[in-house]
Design a protein around this motif. Sequence first.
Motif, PDB file in Angstrom:
ATOM      1  N   THR A 155       0.831  -1.216   0.000  1.00 31.22           N
ATOM      2  CA  THR A 155       0.000   0.000   0.000  1.00 31.22           C
ATOM      3  C   THR A 155       0.866   1.266   0.000  1.00 31.22           C
ATOM      4  N   GLY A 156       2.133   1.133   0.390  1.00 28.19           N
ATOM      5  CA  GLY A 156       2.992   2.303   0.532  1.00 28.19           C
ATOM      6  C   GLY A 156       2.796   3.003   1.858  1.00 28.19           C
ATOM      7  N   GLU A 157       1.915   2.457   2.723  1.00 24.74           N
ATOM      8  CA  GLU A 157       1.634   3.065   4.027  1.00 24.74           C
ATOM      9  C   GLU A 157       1.839   2.047   5.151  1.00 24.74           C
ATOM     10  N   GLU A 158       2.803   1.184   4.946  1.00 28.30           N
ATOM     11  CA  GLU A 158       3.034   0.089   5.882  1.00 28.30           C
ATOM     12  C   GLU A 158       3.470   0.582   7.254  1.00 28.30           C
ATOM     13  N   GLU A 179       9.299  -0.361  -1.833  1.00 30.08           N
ATOM     14  CA  GLU A 179       8.966   1.061  -2.009  1.00 30.08           C
ATOM     15  C   GLU A 179       8.675   1.364  -3.474  1.00 30.08           C
ATOM     16  N   ASP A 180       9.526   0.859  -4.371  1.00 28.89           N
ATOM     17  CA  ASP A 180       9.316   1.083  -5.806  1.00 28.89           C
ATOM     18  C   ASP A 180       8.014   0.424  -6.264  1.00 28.89           C
ATOM     19  N   ALA A 235       5.284  -0.130  -4.474  1.00 22.81           N
ATOM     20  CA  ALA A 235       4.126   0.612  -3.966  1.00 22.81           C
ATOM     21  C   ALA A 235       3.815   1.831  -4.840  1.00 22.81           C
ATOM     22  N   LYS A 236       4.852   2.476  -5.338  1.00 15.74           N
ATOM     23  CA  LYS A 236       4.656   3.648  -6.208  1.00 15.74           C
ATOM     24  C   LYS A 236       4.008   3.235  -7.529  1.00 15.74           C
ATOM     25  N   GLU A 260       0.290   2.287  -6.895  1.00 15.71           N
ATOM     26  CA  GLU A 260      -0.576   3.457  -6.706  1.00 15.71           C
ATOM     27  C   GLU A 260      -0.948   4.079  -8.046  1.00 15.71           C
ATOM     28  N   ASN A 279      -3.228  -3.515  -3.752  1.00 15.95           N
ATOM     29  CA  ASN A 279      -2.865  -3.887  -5.116  1.00 15.95           C
ATOM     30  C   ASN A 279      -3.955  -4.744  -5.767  1.00 15.95           C
TER      31      ASN A 279
END
Length: 366
Positions: A200-203, A277-278, A280-281, A284, A307
């Motif tokens: 999610t990028g908000e872990e 990190e890559d 998750a971007k 999104e 996702n």
Amino acid sequence: MYFDTNDLDKYVEGKKVSIMHGGDIYRNSIQHDFSVNINPMGMPAEVQWVLTEAVFHANKYPDIYHERLVEMTSGIFNIPENHIVYGNGASEIIMAICHSIAPKKVLLLAPCFSGYETCVKGACKDCDISYYSLSEDNDFEIHHDILEHIQVVKADLMFLTNPNNPNGKLISKTLLEEIVSACEKAGTVLVVDECFLALTGEERENSLAYDISEHKSLIVLRAYTKTFAIPGVRIGYCLCGSEAMATSLRNHLPEWNLSMFAQMAGVECLKHMEYIEDSAKLIEQERRYLTQGLSRLGAKVYTSDANYILFKCSELDLNKKILEYSILIRECSDYNGLEKGFYRVAVKSHGENEKLLSALEDLLND
């Protein structure tokens, strides 16, 4: 003799059957599998190389204690090593939890991942399953009235997925902490499944893993399957709020439950956290593209942070018709609280997402 997985059709009497969890690529001619929610960036190249190297170690027993994996996981979450339990995928750990706790009453969300109910029914005879129903009108979000529900039910065990599956909505950290407190007061062991959270990028903001030691009756479940795109390797783990709980879970797992392949791949995965990190971007960006595309086609799309995307449309056999395009999507009527017409699709690479929307446009416009 090499076994071609395409030959599996021979063993189901020529019938192409559907496994509701998704991923049934063996009984259908599939080029693009949107039914399983795997990291669209694919397996890291370094992990693929390590899996190849693992062949030369397959003549040895793997480490029965998974020592290197446990040590690295302990460092990431700043948790004692004896609070960490590894399993052959998250599904093995879920079953071990059910056997270990042997609950008489379980609380589940509806809809949520159906694997919890499967394990409960398989491991706990005569267990009473209670449901907290999520409202379609609220995009299947969890609200504060769940706190009262926890106190009324007083279950022995509760499963919670963050983000929830199949709708992909995150639970706020504030509400999560209130749920943990409510479960402690009710005498309920809480399992929070975070298998999709990293993507999610908000872990970091939403995970309970980093302060789990403060909660003795909390279990946080994670897996490498989706995050690192290695579902065929089978490796997952859980973090337990107490050493006693972790010990009990291990007593309900087989010895040598992690292969040499799983252990070597897992260690390599933990060296490449920047890959997450890559990923998750990318997710999104592509989630936004898919959401807009599905909405443009007239589907009702439910807000997702994950996702994968849940949507609803008037075509009740969309999952069958789209097989003509060699595309597999997840039909969701087996989820408690959903009906025919609900579907879930993974967020994949841009090219694959374009093909999905093109196929859906042909089918829905027709």
